[in-house]
Design a protein around this motif. Structure first.
Motif, PDB file in Angstrom:
ATOM      1  N   ASP A 179      -0.029   3.900   2.807  1.00 19.75           N
ATOM      2  CA  ASP A 179       0.401   3.646   4.179  1.00 19.75           C
ATOM      3  C   ASP A 179       1.884   3.318   4.255  1.00 19.75           C
ATOM      4  O   ASP A 179       2.417   3.095   5.328  1.00 19.75           O
ATOM      5  N   CYS A 228      -6.181  -2.359   0.320  1.00 21.14           N
ATOM      6  CA  CYS A 228      -5.484  -2.240   1.597  1.00 21.14           C
ATOM      7  C   CYS A 228      -6.482  -2.373   2.749  1.00 21.14           C
ATOM      8  O   CYS A 228      -7.494  -1.687   2.776  1.00 21.14           O
ATOM      9  N   CYS A 284       0.860  -1.187   0.000  1.00 28.04           N
ATOM     10  CA  CYS A 284       0.000   0.000   0.000  1.00 28.04           C
ATOM     11  C   CYS A 284       0.891   1.230   0.000  1.00 28.04           C
ATOM     12  O   CYS A 284       1.593   1.481   0.970  1.00 28.04           O
ATOM     13  N   ASP A 305      -6.165  -1.361   5.697  1.00 24.88           N
ATOM     14  CA  ASP A 305      -6.139  -0.195   6.582  1.00 24.88           C
ATOM     15  C   ASP A 305      -6.875   0.997   5.988  1.00 24.88           C
ATOM     16  O   ASP A 305      -7.654   1.649   6.656  1.00 24.88           O
ATOM     17  N   CYS A 306      -6.600   1.276   4.716  1.00 24.30           N
ATOM     18  CA  CYS A 306      -7.162   2.497   4.157  1.00 24.30           C
ATOM     19  C   CYS A 306      -8.156   2.228   3.036  1.00 24.30           C
ATOM     20  O   CYS A 306      -8.807   3.147   2.549  1.00 24.30           O
TER      21      CYS A 306
HETATM   22 ZN   LIG Z   1      -3.473   1.584   2.873  1.00 23.22          ZN
END
Ligand SMILES: [Zn+2]
Length: 662
Positions: free
Chosen positions: A132, A144, A129, A146-147
């Motif tokens: 990140d 991703c 990613c 996370d995002c």
């Molecule tokens: Zn990410």
């Protein structure tokens, strides 16, 4: 004199791909407050902040801006630095990961880890990613975790760090140092991550060009975390850290999304190199906007600058530390911010300071009176103040900023109540009355002195003014908090100059101004191509007065001459759809017809304005307000608590259009 104990703390090293928002500001203000506090407790406290300037994101952004990476990051770093200055942040070290001393430190740390057998060459293929700056554990084509943004498949030669070898040493360390990770929830999260097993970590890249080279292993460059985290070491001596005596850090303050890197990778790198470990890593929560994390992609980012322009830096510092319990998530809202400003700062501290000074001025010729006999109600307030000192210091030590401020403001409230009950203003001229009044005023001023010293780490700008208003020796930041006691206010001390502290501000207007500036900043590209926005032109003298708060009190005639004001005549006026406060005007200023937006729609009928002569600031840079270009500013007075605008005009004489106001 024995050496002061050293205290070293750090903010995260911020990634320079974007500009600071209120989340970064929060971490940094927390650290600055702690640094100031520790210094007032007698520590030689040093704080490091800085910018993480390498990696593929920077490469891409620089390309997009059409400038070399070095130029891109230099301008971004300057922006970050300037913002911290505007917020009164006194960082001792501003480390840039493009600094030469940092490169040497990273290379040295790598050599230590490699010599000790914790580095080996390999290949890596994985989903990466770029937002990140991390490989993520998903399959090709997946986003991703996370995002939520797309990942890229990357295969490349690199060097691995044997993170797996540190599972047991790390778990032992956490067990032996139960306070190492704070708060508890983050500690548990890290523990279960490490207990689940650690995979070796890729620490170099061959796919990235913009990074610190691995000596003798070109084209390898160091990869994000091995590079960025090492900034905490390079800032305070690098390989020669023993000479400065600040390493390891007493405290790393981080956002909770980067706790793993600070509580797992960083101590593992240090163990591998045979270096000492930091004492504590504290992860604070997020500032949410309507319960969502702020992010550029969601478009709900709040930037600090508009707030500082409209309310001043202390207001932002106070709000961030008062409103959220450190360690937990907090909610950000402009409404609550202005509410706090008016109730706690303008009506609370500001009002106590100005009324105390006014009473001392009026009744005692501007000198602190000598108290006579203390009554039980005076002693009760004294006891509360003395107890507050202990409790506030205890809270600051625990990073309990919110509770510390709550304690101080409860003392302010008690003092307001004390004044209402004792009403010194209604005492007469008899000897007994005069003595009673002197006792009350001394007691009030003594509370103010203690409050000022205790709030200084949070409100450095305004407490400095109150400190000199009270005629106190030295600077507020030099007060030794360990020696702060009730009863130290010396009678006969002459008051200093009175300065504006927190002028009350009309909420709706303040919010409108901050939001307009925020919108403008969001629409602006990067600072590499455009200068930072100045304040928005709104037709209100109150707003400009509040904005000028941070500026020096007096200006020379040459400064005034920079403002070109002319008589203009309104030719057309119309409402703007979606902006119920703004009117779009065209104004004849003698040499040309200008389009100007003015925040007067709620008080002036557009049709009644036509033909009216007004005062116009003509050399203000053009701005967009609610998407409408505004080229100049109409001058108005701000009247009453709601800040009703009243246009400045020329009723007595038929002045010529275009005449200059001087
Ligand atoms: Zn990410």
């Amino acid at each position: 004199m024995p050496d002061k104990p050293k205290y070293y703390l750090t903010t995260p090293i911020y990634y320079t791909n974007g500009l600071p928002h209120i989340g970064h500001t929060y971490s940094t203000i927390v650290c600055d407050t702690l640094r100031r506090y520790k210094r007032m407790r007698g520590y030689d406290a040093v704080m490091t902040t800085g910018t993480d300037e390498h990696g593929v994101n920077v490469e891409r952004s620089a390309k997009k801006a059409g400038v070399p990476e070095s130029e891109f990051v230099a301008k971004m770093a300057a922006e970050w630095r300037a913002l911290w200055d505007e917020l009164g942040v006194q960082g001792d070290e501003f480390i840039r990961t493009t600094d030469l001393k940092h490169a040497h430190t990273v290379q040295w740390l790598f050599k230590q880890c490699r010599d000790n057998g914790f580095v080996y060459p390999g290949h890596y293929t994985g989903q990466y990613c770029i937002y990140d700056n991390a490989y993520v554990d998903v399959k090709p084509g997946e986003n991703c975790p996370d995002c939520g943004r797309p990942t890229e498949t990357v295969t490349e030669a690199n060097f691995y760090f044997k993170l797996s070898a540190f599972q047991k040493p790390l778990l032992d360390w956490y067990a032996k140092h139960p306070d190492f990770i704070q708060p508890e929830a983050r500690r548990n999260e890290v523990l279960s991550f490490v207990e689940g097993g650690l995979r070796d970590l890729s620490i170099t890249r061959t796919s990235v060009r913009w990074g610190i080279p691995v000596p003798g292993e070109e084209p390898h460059v160091f990869y994000v975390w091995f590079d960025a985290l090492t900034a905490y070491l390079s800032a305070v001596g690098g390989p020669q850290y023993e000479k400065t005596g600040f390493f390891p850090a007493d405290l790393h303050v981080v956002g909770k999304e980067i706790i793993r890197f600070h509580a797992v990778y960083w101590p593992a790198f240090l163990m591998a190199a045979g270096l000492p470990l930091p004492k504590q890593v504290w992860a604070h929560g997020w500032l949410l906007m309507d319960s969502a994390k702020m992010s550029k992609s969601l478009g709900n980012v709040v930037r600090p600058r508009p707030i500082v322009h409209v309310l001043g830096m202390d207001a932002l510092r106070y709000y961030l530390l008062r409103e959220t319990v450190f360690g937990q998530d907090g909610n950000f809202s402009y409404d609550a911010l202005v509410q706090r400003y008016n109730s706690d700062l303008a009506n609370g501290l500001g009002n106590l300071a100005s009324r105390t000074a006014a009473m001392v001025e009026k009744n005692n010729g501007g000198k602190i009176p000598k108290p006579a006999t203390f009554q039980p109600q005076d002693t009760a307030l004294a006891t509360k103040a003395q107890e507050a000192i202990g409790e506030v210091l205890e809270q600051y030590d625990k990073l309990g900023f919110s509770l510390a401020l709550e304690e101080i403001w409860s003392l302010i409230a008690a003092t307001d109540k004390y004044l209402t009950t004792e009403h010194p203003w209604s005492l007469g001229d008899s000897e007994a009355d005069q003595q009673r009044r002197a006792t009350i005023l001394w007691t009030t001023a003594e509370v103010l002195r203690i409050v000022t010293a205790l709030t200084h780490p949070v409100l450095p700008e305004s407490t400095t003014k109150v400190w000199s208003l009270l005629g106190q020796p030295g600077r507020a930041d030099c007060v030794a908090l360990d020696g702060l006691r009730w009863g130290q206010l010396v009678p006969g001390t002459a008051l200093g100059k009175s300065q504006a502290l927190f002028p009350r501000i009309e909420k709706a207007e303040a919010i409108e101004r901050m939001e307009a500036m925020e919108k403008e900043a969001q629409n602006a590209p990067s600072p590499v191509t455009t200068p930072a926005p100045a304040s928005a032109p709104v037709a209100s003298a109150a707003a400009s007065a509040a904005a000028a708060q941070a500026a020096p009190e007096k200006i020379g005639i040459e400064d005034f001459a920079k403002v070109e004001m002319r008589v203009g005549q309104i030719k057309t006026a119309e409402r703007i759809v979606g902006a119920d406060k703004l009117l779009k005007l065209t104004v004849d200023i003698g040499t040309e017809i200008r389009q100007i937006c003015a925040g007067i729609a709620q008080f002036y009928e557009p049709e009644k304005l036509i033909g009216r002569k007004v005062a116009v600031v003509v050399n203000l840079a053009p701005r967009k307000l609610r998407g409408v270009e505004s080229n100049g500013m109409i001058v108005a007075a701000s009247v009453g608590p709601e800040g009703r605008p009243v246009l400045a005009g020329f009723p007595d004489e038929d002045v010529e259009i275009g005449a200059r106001l001087k």
